[in-house]
Design a protein around this motif. Structure first.
Motif, PDB file in Angstrom:
ATOM      1  N   ALA A 114       0.810  -1.215   0.000  1.00 43.36           N
ATOM      2  CA  ALA A 114       0.000   0.000   0.000  1.00 43.36           C
ATOM      3  C   ALA A 114       0.846   1.268   0.000  1.00 43.36           C
ATOM      4  O   ALA A 114       0.359   2.349  -0.368  1.00 43.36           O
ATOM      5  CB  ALA A 114      -0.926   0.009   1.211  1.00 43.36           C
ATOM      6  N   VAL A 115       2.092   1.166   0.401  1.00 43.07           N
ATOM      7  CA  VAL A 115       2.969   2.343   0.463  1.00 43.07           C
ATOM      8  C   VAL A 115       3.640   2.514  -0.899  1.00 43.07           C
ATOM      9  O   VAL A 115       4.431   1.669  -1.307  1.00 43.07           O
ATOM     10  CB  VAL A 115       4.025   2.201   1.567  1.00 43.07           C
ATOM     11  CG1 VAL A 115       4.918   3.446   1.614  1.00 43.07           C
ATOM     12  CG2 VAL A 115       3.348   1.965   2.914  1.00 43.07           C
ATOM     13  N   PRO A 116       3.329   3.595  -1.620  1.00 39.27           N
ATOM     14  CA  PRO A 116       3.901   3.752  -2.954  1.00 39.27           C
ATOM     15  C   PRO A 116       5.403   4.003  -2.909  1.00 39.27           C
ATOM     16  O   PRO A 116       5.892   4.742  -2.047  1.00 39.27           O
ATOM     17  CB  PRO A 116       3.155   4.967  -3.517  1.00 39.27           C
ATOM     18  CG  PRO A 116       2.687   5.731  -2.319  1.00 39.27           C
ATOM     19  CD  PRO A 116       2.424   4.699  -1.258  1.00 39.27           C
ATOM     20  N   ASP A 117       6.129   3.357  -3.817  1.00 38.98           N
ATOM     21  CA  ASP A 117       7.558   3.635  -3.905  1.00 38.98           C
ATOM     22  C   ASP A 117       7.759   4.940  -4.689  1.00 38.98           C
ATOM     23  O   ASP A 117       6.792   5.586  -5.130  1.00 38.98           O
ATOM     24  CB  ASP A 117       8.310   2.475  -4.555  1.00 38.98           C
ATOM     25  CG  ASP A 117       7.843   2.146  -5.972  1.00 38.98           C
ATOM     26  OD1 ASP A 117       7.357   3.062  -6.682  1.00 38.98           O
ATOM     27  OD2 ASP A 117       7.954   0.976  -6.384  1.00 38.98           O
ATOM     28  N   GLU A 118       9.004   5.327  -4.866  1.00 38.88           N
ATOM     29  CA  GLU A 118       9.288   6.625  -5.484  1.00 38.88           C
ATOM     30  C   GLU A 118       8.732   6.721  -6.903  1.00 38.88           C
ATOM     31  O   GLU A 118       8.178   7.760  -7.291  1.00 38.88           O
ATOM     32  CB  GLU A 118      10.811   6.857  -5.508  1.00 38.88           C
ATOM     33  CG  GLU A 118      11.209   8.236  -6.034  1.00 38.88           C
ATOM     34  CD  GLU A 118      12.711   8.461  -5.987  1.00 38.88           C
ATOM     35  OE1 GLU A 118      13.169   9.478  -6.545  1.00 38.88           O
ATOM     36  OE2 GLU A 118      13.419   7.618  -5.389  1.00 38.88           O
ATOM     37  N   GLN A 119       8.850   5.644  -7.664  1.00 40.96           N
ATOM     38  CA  GLN A 119       8.349   5.683  -9.040  1.00 40.96           C
ATOM     39  C   GLN A 119       6.830   5.753  -9.080  1.00 40.96           C
ATOM     40  O   GLN A 119       6.258   6.502  -9.886  1.00 40.96           O
ATOM     41  CB  GLN A 119       8.842   4.443  -9.806  1.00 40.96           C
ATOM     42  CG  GLN A 119      10.335   4.469 -10.112  1.00 40.96           C
ATOM     43  CD  GLN A 119      10.744   3.266 -10.956  1.00 40.96           C
ATOM     44  OE1 GLN A 119      10.118   2.216 -10.907  1.00 40.96           O
ATOM     45  NE2 GLN A 119      11.823   3.433 -11.714  1.00 40.96           N
ATOM     46  N   GLN A 120       6.162   4.992  -8.219  1.00 37.22           N
ATOM     47  CA  GLN A 120       4.700   5.066  -8.150  1.00 37.22           C
ATOM     48  C   GLN A 120       4.238   6.462  -7.756  1.00 37.22           C
ATOM     49  O   GLN A 120       3.291   7.011  -8.322  1.00 37.22           O
ATOM     50  CB  GLN A 120       4.172   4.042  -7.133  1.00 37.22           C
ATOM     51  CG  GLN A 120       4.218   2.607  -7.565  1.00 37.22           C
ATOM     52  CD  GLN A 120       3.726   1.686  -6.458  1.00 37.22           C
ATOM     53  OE1 GLN A 120       4.267   1.660  -5.345  1.00 37.22           O
ATOM     54  NE2 GLN A 120       2.688   0.924  -6.744  1.00 37.22           N
ATOM     55  N   TRP A 121       4.912   7.024  -6.774  1.00 36.88           N
ATOM     56  CA  TRP A 121       4.548   8.365  -6.299  1.00 36.88           C
ATOM     57  C   TRP A 121       4.705   9.396  -7.416  1.00 36.88           C
ATOM     58  O   TRP A 121       3.856  10.273  -7.592  1.00 36.88           O
ATOM     59  CB  TRP A 121       5.416   8.713  -5.101  1.00 36.88           C
ATOM     60  CG  TRP A 121       4.994   9.944  -4.356  1.00 36.88           C
ATOM     61  CD1 TRP A 121       5.635  11.148  -4.326  1.00 36.88           C
ATOM     62  CD2 TRP A 121       3.836  10.088  -3.523  1.00 36.88           C
ATOM     63  NE1 TRP A 121       4.963  12.031  -3.536  1.00 36.88           N
ATOM     64  CE2 TRP A 121       3.852  11.411  -3.018  1.00 36.88           C
ATOM     65  CE3 TRP A 121       2.805   9.235  -3.156  1.00 36.88           C
ATOM     66  CZ2 TRP A 121       2.858  11.899  -2.172  1.00 36.88           C
ATOM     67  CZ3 TRP A 121       1.806   9.716  -2.304  1.00 36.88           C
ATOM     68  CH2 TRP A 121       1.846  11.028  -1.824  1.00 36.88           C
ATOM     69  N   GLN A 122       5.774   9.270  -8.183  1.00 38.52           N
ATOM     70  CA  GLN A 122       5.991  10.179  -9.299  1.00 38.52           C
ATOM     71  C   GLN A 122       4.894  10.030 -10.352  1.00 38.52           C
ATOM     72  O   GLN A 122       4.368  11.027 -10.873  1.00 38.52           O
ATOM     73  CB  GLN A 122       7.364   9.923  -9.923  1.00 38.52           C
ATOM     74  CG  GLN A 122       7.679  10.755 -11.169  1.00 38.52           C
ATOM     75  CD  GLN A 122       7.848  12.231 -10.873  1.00 38.52           C
ATOM     76  OE1 GLN A 122       8.054  12.619  -9.724  1.00 38.52           O
ATOM     77  NE2 GLN A 122       7.757  13.056 -11.903  1.00 38.52           N
ATOM     78  N   ARG A 123       4.544   8.798 -10.662  1.00 29.81           N
ATOM     79  CA  ARG A 123       3.492   8.569 -11.667  1.00 29.81           C
ATOM     80  C   ARG A 123       2.153   9.138 -11.209  1.00 29.81           C
ATOM     81  O   ARG A 123       1.387   9.670 -12.018  1.00 29.81           O
ATOM     82  CB  ARG A 123       3.357   7.075 -11.967  1.00 29.81           C
ATOM     83  CG  ARG A 123       4.489   6.503 -12.798  1.00 29.81           C
ATOM     84  CD  ARG A 123       4.110   5.145 -13.381  1.00 29.81           C
ATOM     85  NE  ARG A 123       3.842   4.156 -12.352  1.00 29.81           N
ATOM     86  CZ  ARG A 123       4.753   3.351 -11.830  1.00 29.81           C
ATOM     87  NH1 ARG A 123       6.028   3.425 -12.235  1.00 29.81           N
ATOM     88  NH2 ARG A 123       4.425   2.463 -10.909  1.00 29.81           N
TER      89      ARG A 123
END
Length: 406
Positions: free
Chosen positions: A34-43
């Motif tokens: 459930a915790v977005p990684d850096e790439q997910q957060w950027q997207r």
């Protein structure tokens, strides 16, 4: 996309947003996912700058060279169900080419089952959509910005709730998403209207894309799609409605297709309820939290029951419904959420405390008895239609700008 183009609203209040979203973690089996990684957060941030390209091109044509009859032409083609007409303008053809063939994953039997299952909780499901999907959603000030600038307060909360409810019922009516059905046609009309709103606000000097992103952007559309699916299921269960795993997954499938019709990118649509919970958690923690506009919208919606068209004892029923909705909202958002939305802080969740155990016994009993599930659906559908009559009275307005999907 340039990383610097991510709007400043993205994650600006993450600590507070994580507090708001924390109850969702109780329902997620893999909390690390459930915790977005850096790439997910950027997207996710980049999705704030993405609209609905095929609808945007059509909106530009309707507002420009298409002329005054362009929207009527669009509606005429949509109503005819013939999306292969000759001599269509290129933007019209591109739009209808994009939606005339459903994705390969669409299962029509599951859509029908999802539509029928949506009626099981009757009026309770409608209350959940209003108090958890809409009222709690007002805590996201980025999404509110579009509502405020397009006059949501001026049109009135009663009208918005009524029109959104009408669209929802059209979509969850069995067969409602067939090409000739009202749910299908209204969804596509609203999709174009949202694209026109997007163009209108982008032309306004008051819209700051560097802060807010695009109006009715992909991430905000996903948030509202998840409100009609994941939040709808979560809230009903909190209110004691027994929903089987199969019913839940069929409702998720139904809204996956509705989201696709509305222009939500397939990468943001969810196959399962568990996947949807993760997506909702990630979306909520990215949202900028409440401001004064949240409180204005919250107070307007608080008083919405007072303006309904009750057939008798209108004032008494209006005050009762107002207290019921406030009590349910208190359960869904907590004391801090009530304060953030400008609602009475001393409200207690008395209605859920009394109703949920009774509702659980009622729905469980019907599930056990032969034919009970079908009775629940028939009774629930009748209650939903009666509630729509209470919202509209004798009016039958055109469903256009009242539905806000994002």
């Amino acid at each position: 996309m340039d990383r610097q183009k991510v709007p400043s609203r993205h994650g600006t209040d993450r600590a507070e947003a994580e507090r708001i979203a924390k109850p969702l973690l109780w329902l997620i089996r893999d909390r690390k996912a459930a915790v977005p990684d850096e790439q997910q957060w950027q997207r996710m941030g980049e999705a704030l700058m993405v609209g609905d390209p095929v609808a945007d091109d059509l909106a530009k044509w309707v507002r420009g060279e298409g002329g005054g009859k362009a929207f009527s032409q669009f509606k005429k083609i949509l109503d005819s169900g013939n999306f292969d007409q000759k001599d269509m303008a290129p933007p019209l053809r591109a739009f209808f080419d994009a939606i005339k063939q459903p994705p390969a994953w669409v299962d029509w039997e599951r859509l029908e089952r999802g539509a029928r299952a949506s009626a099981i909780s009757g009026q309770t499901g409608m209350r959940v959509l209003r108090d958890l999907g809409l009222m709690a959603g007002y805590q996201a000030r980025g999404i509110n910005q579009t509502l405020i600038m397009t006059g949501a307060l001026e049109r009135g909360a009663t009208r918005r709730v009524a029109e959104t409810t009408k669209w929802w019922l059209d979509c969850i009516t069995p067969g409602g998403l067939n090409r000739d059905a009202e749910g299908f046609k209204t969804t596509l009309r609203v999709r174009l209207i949202h694209a026109m709103v997007r163009q209108q606000l982008l032309d306004s000097p008051d819209w700051d894309a560097s802060e807010w992103g695009l109006p009715v952007n992909q991430l905000d559309m996903q948030a509202t799609y998840l409100a009609f699916s994941v939040s709808f299921l979560f809230g009903q269960k909190l209110m004691g409605t027994l929903i089987s795993r199969q019913d839940s997954e069929d409702i998720m499938h139904l809204w996956r297709y509705i989201g696709w019709l509305m222009g939500v990118d397939e990468s943001l649509l969810c196959e399962s309820e568990q996947e949807g919970r993760i997506a909702l958690y990630q979306n909520v923690i990215s949202q900028a939290t409440a401001d004064e506009n949240s409180r204005k919208l919250g107070r307007a919606l608080m008083d919405e029951p007072l303006g309904r068209r009750y057939p008798n004892f209108g004032k008494i029923r209006g005050r009762w419904e107002r207290q019921v909705h406030l009590s349910m909202t208190r359960l869904f958002v907590g004391g801090k959420g009530m304060e953030a939305l400008g609602l009475p802080k001393l409200t207690l969740p008395w209605y859920p405390a009394v109703f949920a155990p009774l509702n659980a016994a009622w729905t469980t009993g019907h599930r056990i008895l032969p034919g009970g599930r079908n009775r629940l659906m028939r009774q629930g559908r009748k209650a939903q239609r009666n509630q729509l009559q209470t919202l509209f009275g004798e009016d039958h307005p055109e469903i256009t700008s009242g539905v806000q999907f994002g």
